[in-house]
Design an enzyme around this catalytic site. Structure first.
Site, short mmCIF file in Angstrom:
data_model
loop_
_atom_site.label_atom_id
_atom_site.label_comp_id
_atom_site.label_asym_id
_atom_site.label_seq_id
_atom_site.Cartn_x
_atom_site.Cartn_y
_atom_site.Cartn_z
N CYS A 254 0.87 -1.19 0.00
CA CYS A 254 0.00 0.00 0.00
C CYS A 254 0.90 1.23 0.00
CB CYS A 254 -0.96 0.00 1.17
SG CYS A 254 -1.88 -1.55 1.38
N ALA A 255 1.81 1.26 -0.98
CA ALA A 255 2.97 2.17 -0.95
C ALA A 255 2.70 3.58 -1.46
CB ALA A 255 4.11 1.57 -1.77
N ALA A 256 1.72 3.76 -2.34
CA ALA A 256 1.51 5.08 -2.93
C ALA A 256 1.16 6.10 -1.84
CB ALA A 256 0.39 5.02 -3.97
N PRO A 257 1.68 7.34 -1.98
CA PRO A 257 2.42 7.93 -3.10
C PRO A 257 3.93 7.74 -3.06
CG PRO A 257 1.91 9.62 -1.52
CD PRO A 257 1.32 8.35 -0.97
N GLY A 258 4.44 6.94 -2.14
CA GLY A 258 5.87 6.62 -2.16
C GLY A 258 6.72 7.30 -1.11
N ASP A 277 1.05 -1.21 -4.77
CA ASP A 277 -0.20 -0.52 -4.45
C ASP A 277 -1.27 -0.99 -5.43
OD1 ASP A 277 -0.89 2.08 -2.60
OD2 ASP A 277 -2.22 1.95 -4.33
N ASP A 322 1.21 -0.21 5.36
CA ASP A 322 0.51 1.04 5.66
C ASP A 322 -0.93 0.84 5.18
OD1 ASP A 322 -0.26 3.60 6.20
OD2 ASP A 322 1.04 4.57 4.75
N CYS A 375 -3.18 5.67 9.46
CA CYS A 375 -3.35 7.06 9.88
C CYS A 375 -4.76 7.24 10.45
CB CYS A 375 -3.07 8.04 8.74
SG CYS A 375 -4.02 7.76 7.24
#
Length: 429
Positions: A254-258, A277, A322, A375
């Protein structure tokens, strides 16, 4: 010469798209800003963010000022009046100018016949402002949160919910991450000082700097050369728990936006990083961030619930998950979240997180580390999620973050001026 666009009508239509159609302001605003002059970009952003931050109040006031709500094709006028009220309440725009520009917005949305109505409502507010605000400040609407979210916060944090709400309603500070492969934080702070700006180091996160006053990124020393990245301090905290090492195979899921992908490579430049992602469009930002920082990673589009489709049987030394979440910890940064989320989303997100955790765990090597992060501030997505995972996963062990009864570390919004964030560090036995 291009005709001057009416910023108030543009803001009203943007807010309407968020509230009525469930669109993200992050997607709506940038193309709108391309249509206005540079000097108007900041005001357009202020109007959109401000109205969404105070939407409960503006809606409450309109219901007091108007006998009937605006519906159907006239609904945009409802949001245009909100924009007018916001200017009168929260900006330094002279009232006569705020009224005039807002009333003119009726022409831009093709409702010129309603100019008199808009003017009348706003002038009525000016006359009754003192008594209306006194009544508002005694109502639940003063918390500026939807009732379902307020109830969840009150249940989860009976002693702290008001401070969470207050933090959510503040403007966020601008946090940066200094790229340690280019400069030490102290050296970059000196460069910032030379550029006429002031920054403050975070006490716990070694790369984090808070700007005294938010600034455009192009004004930051070395931004285009990858010396610094915009990232909240709480998000930077993920690296404290992940502790990536050179030579390791690391998955950023779930890497975006990096932002975290590049942070891994700043901490461990010789790590082999795979960034995955589900959203192909957002993956373009991962490529952009890698390019700006001059870094390389393997970037893949894929669903975290089905890792064998994008990594086969591969296992990793460390995994950063994430997880997709309600984003209730970053409301001050994205006030549209309050109106995009629904109560029913929370159990659905918790189920999705659970499925991803179960699916990715077999891809962690024995002795490896998985950091689960969100988050969010809601226990269903955080401590309760990890507690349930530990109960059903015999070879998972909580490490350094909380206790088995209360697993994970929860940062609340505004604590040390960071966003709301949750971390749980798990070790595979």
């Amino acid at each position: 010469m291009k005709k001057q666009r009416n910023l108030r009508s543009m803001a009203a239509q943007a807010v309407e798209q968020v509230v009525e159609q469930g669109q993200s302001l992050s997607n709506i605003l940038p193309p709108l800003q391309q249509k206005v002059s540079d000097k108007d970009k900041a005001l357009l952003q202020e109007l959109c963010f401000g109205v969404l931050r105070t939407l409960s109040q503006l809606d409450w006031l309109i219901n007091k000022l108007m006998a009937r709500p605006m519906t159907g094709k006239q609904r945009t006028v409802h949001y245009l009046i909100m924009v007018g009220l916001y200017q009168l309440l929260y900006t330094r725009i002279p009232p006569h100018a705020a009224l005039a520009e807002t009333v003119e917005g009726a022409i831009a949305i093709k409702r010129p016949q309603l100019k008199g109505l808009i003017n009348g409502v706003l002038r009525q507010f000016q006359r009754q402002q003192e008594e209306l605000l006194a009544e508002f400040n005694a109502s639940d609407a003063r918390y500026l949160h939807p009732s379902w979210l307020l109830k969840r916060l009150q249940k989860a944090y009976p002693e702290q919910w008001q401070s969470i709400v207050e933090a959510n309603n503040q403007r966020p500070p601008m946090w940066l991450r200094v790229n340690r492969t280019h400069h030490s934080r102290d050296r970059w702070l000196a460069l910032l000082d030379e550029a006429g700006m002031k920054g403050f180091p975070h006490a716990d996160y070694p790369d984090a700097v808070r700007l005294e006053t938010p600034a455009p990124v192009h004004a930051l020393p070395g931004f285009e050369d990858g010396w610094v990245t915009v990232q909240d301090a709480s998000a930077q905290g993920c690296m404290t728990w992940l502790a990536p090492q050179n030579g390791e195979h690391i998955l950023d899921l779930c890497a975006a936006p990096g932002g975290k992908t590049t942070h891994i490579l700043e901490v461990a430049p010789e790590a082999q990083v795979v960034a995955v992602d589900i959203d192909e469009q957002r993956l373009s930002r991962v490529y952009d961030n890698l390019k700006r920082l001059g870094m390389k990673a393997t970037v893949k589009q894929g669903d975290g619930r089905y890792p064998s489709q994008w990594c086969g049987e591969q296992q990793f030394d460390r995994i950063l998950l994430d997880a997709p979440c309600s984003a209730t910890g970053v409301i001050r940064r994205h006030p549209d979240i309050k109106w995009l989320r629904r109560d029913r989303d929370i159990p659905e997100l918790a189920q999705l997180q659970s499925e991803i955790l179960d699916a990715i765990w077999p891809h962690l090597k024995s002795g490896g580390t998985l950091v689960y992060a969100t988050c969010s501030v809601l226990p269903e997505e955080n401590s309760l999620q990890i507690k349930a995972f530990l109960q059903r996963t015999a070879d998972a062990e909580l490490c350094e973050t909380g206790t088995p009864e209360q697993p994970g570390k929860q940062n609340l919004p505004g604590a040390e001026e960071g966003d709301g964030f949750f971390y749980a560090k798990l070790i595979k036995k």
